[in-house]
Design an enzyme around this catalytic site. Structure first.
Site: not given
Ligand code: NDP
Length: 279
Positions: A49, A54, A79, A112, A194, A232, A234-235, A240, A244
């Site tokens: 995604d 981005y 998007k 979006h 998350l 979806i 992100k990490s 992680r 996940n």
């Molecule tokens: P998430 O809820 O997926 O959280 C991501 C954060 O959690 C990062 O800081 C990551 O750290 C951390 N993390 C991930 N896995 C773990 C784990 N197993 N243990 C501990 N920490 C963890 O947030 P996002 O906001 O990124 O949302 C996910 C996706 O949703 C986005 O990437 C995007 O694709 C989409 N999105 C869409 C939006 C929209 O308007 N349509 C708006 C926001 C997001 P690290 O990376 O450092 O490992």
């Protein structure tokens, strides 16, 4: 390697399958996106995604160009950003995204944000339907649409989006919107599943996770699956990314799900879709 079940989306007169778990890349710099997506594909993710805003479509495209996973097994989402909304500008924005991604087609193209003040989302939606008719996208959907915005698309074009990708996590469970989606054949996709890490230390979640010998992140993602959400996370951290996807070998009980239900406080991390107009 873990294999992820599919959710079937409606796409006009046909259907399209999307993996229920995918990989999000918001806030991943372009130069890091290739490695992150490559790792995700290696451990079994088949859905990616991204979005124009981005600024990492090229990095994602490089991973798709070099992976051994056949393109037909990958589900790619991007998007259209707010400043490209409108019929012709959306068609142009899609061509630019496809070029950056190095793709002839994209599996799912999403609006979006509704940006209701611009009042361009219906024309934008018509452009997505045209792209689908032209075979450039397989399914068309939206993000951050409220019920009234969805209803307007249905009233004015006769077609509901296949997907509404919305902020959804234990603190913002969106029960009413999810039920409405269910009644209208719209799949719910959870962004920030998350809560960007904000709920990983929640006492209830930590307790449920310990009971299942899983991590809090895995337990939250499992909760999403059992609500029939597409997720979806992100990490950029390889351990992680792997962690996940290891969520298909355990199940939360009805009692666990009831404990999660109590965590809903209606708190948003992101902007209010009704008023967000940026830029
Ligand atoms: P998430 O809820 O997926 O959280 C991501 C954060 O959690 C990062 O800081 C990551 O750290 C951390 N993390 C991930 N896995 C773990 C784990 N197993 N243990 C501990 N920490 C963890 O947030 P996002 O906001 O990124 O949302 C996910 C996706 O949703 C986005 O990437 C995007 O694709 C989409 N999105 C869409 C939006 C929209 O308007 N349509 C708006 C926001 C997001 P690290 O990376 O450092 O490992």
């Amino acid at each position: 390697m873990t294999s992820v079940p599919n959710v079937t989306l409606s796409a006009g007169n046909s259907t399209v399958d999307i993996p229920q778990l995918g990989f999000g890349v918001w806030q991943v710099p372009d130069e890091d996106a290739t490695a992150a997506v490559t790792t995700a594909l290696e451990v079994g993710y088949r859905s990616i995604d991204t979005a124009r805003i981005y600024e990492n479509e090229e990095g994602v495209g490089r991973a798709l160009a070099t992976t051994e996973v056949p393109r037909g097994e990958i589900f790619l989402t991007t998007k259209v950003w707010n400043d490209d909304q409108g019929y012709d500008s959306t068609l142009r924005a899609f061509e630019d995204s496809a070029k950056r991604l190095g793709q002839d087609y994209v599996d799912l193209y999403l609006i979006h944000w509704p940006t209701p003040k611009k009042d361009a989302y219906v024309d934008t939606w018509r452009a997505l339907l045209q792209l689908r008719a032209d075979g450039r996208i397989r399914a068309a959907g939206v993000c951050n649409f409220q019920q009234a915005h969805l209803q307007r698309l249905i009233d004015e074009t006769g077609e509901a989006p296949a997907v509404n990708q919305v902020e959804l996590h234990p603190r913002l469970q969106q029960a009413q919107l999810r039920a409405w989606h269910g009644d209208h054949g719209i799949a719910t996709e959870a962004w920030s599943p998350l809560a960007q890490g904000a709920v990983l230390e929640d006492e209830t979640i930590v307790t449920v996770a310990a009971h299942h010998e899983k991590t809090p992140a895995q337990t939250i993602l499992r909760w999403h699956l059992q609500l029939d959400n597409i997720v979806i996370p992100k990490s950029v951290t390889p351990e992680r990314i792997r962690e996940n996807i290891e969520i298909f070998d355990f199940e939360l009980s009805d009692e666990d799900m009831a404990e999660f239900a109590k965590l809903d406080s209606g708190e948003r991390i992101g902007p209010d879709p009704e008023t967000f107009v940026s830029p």
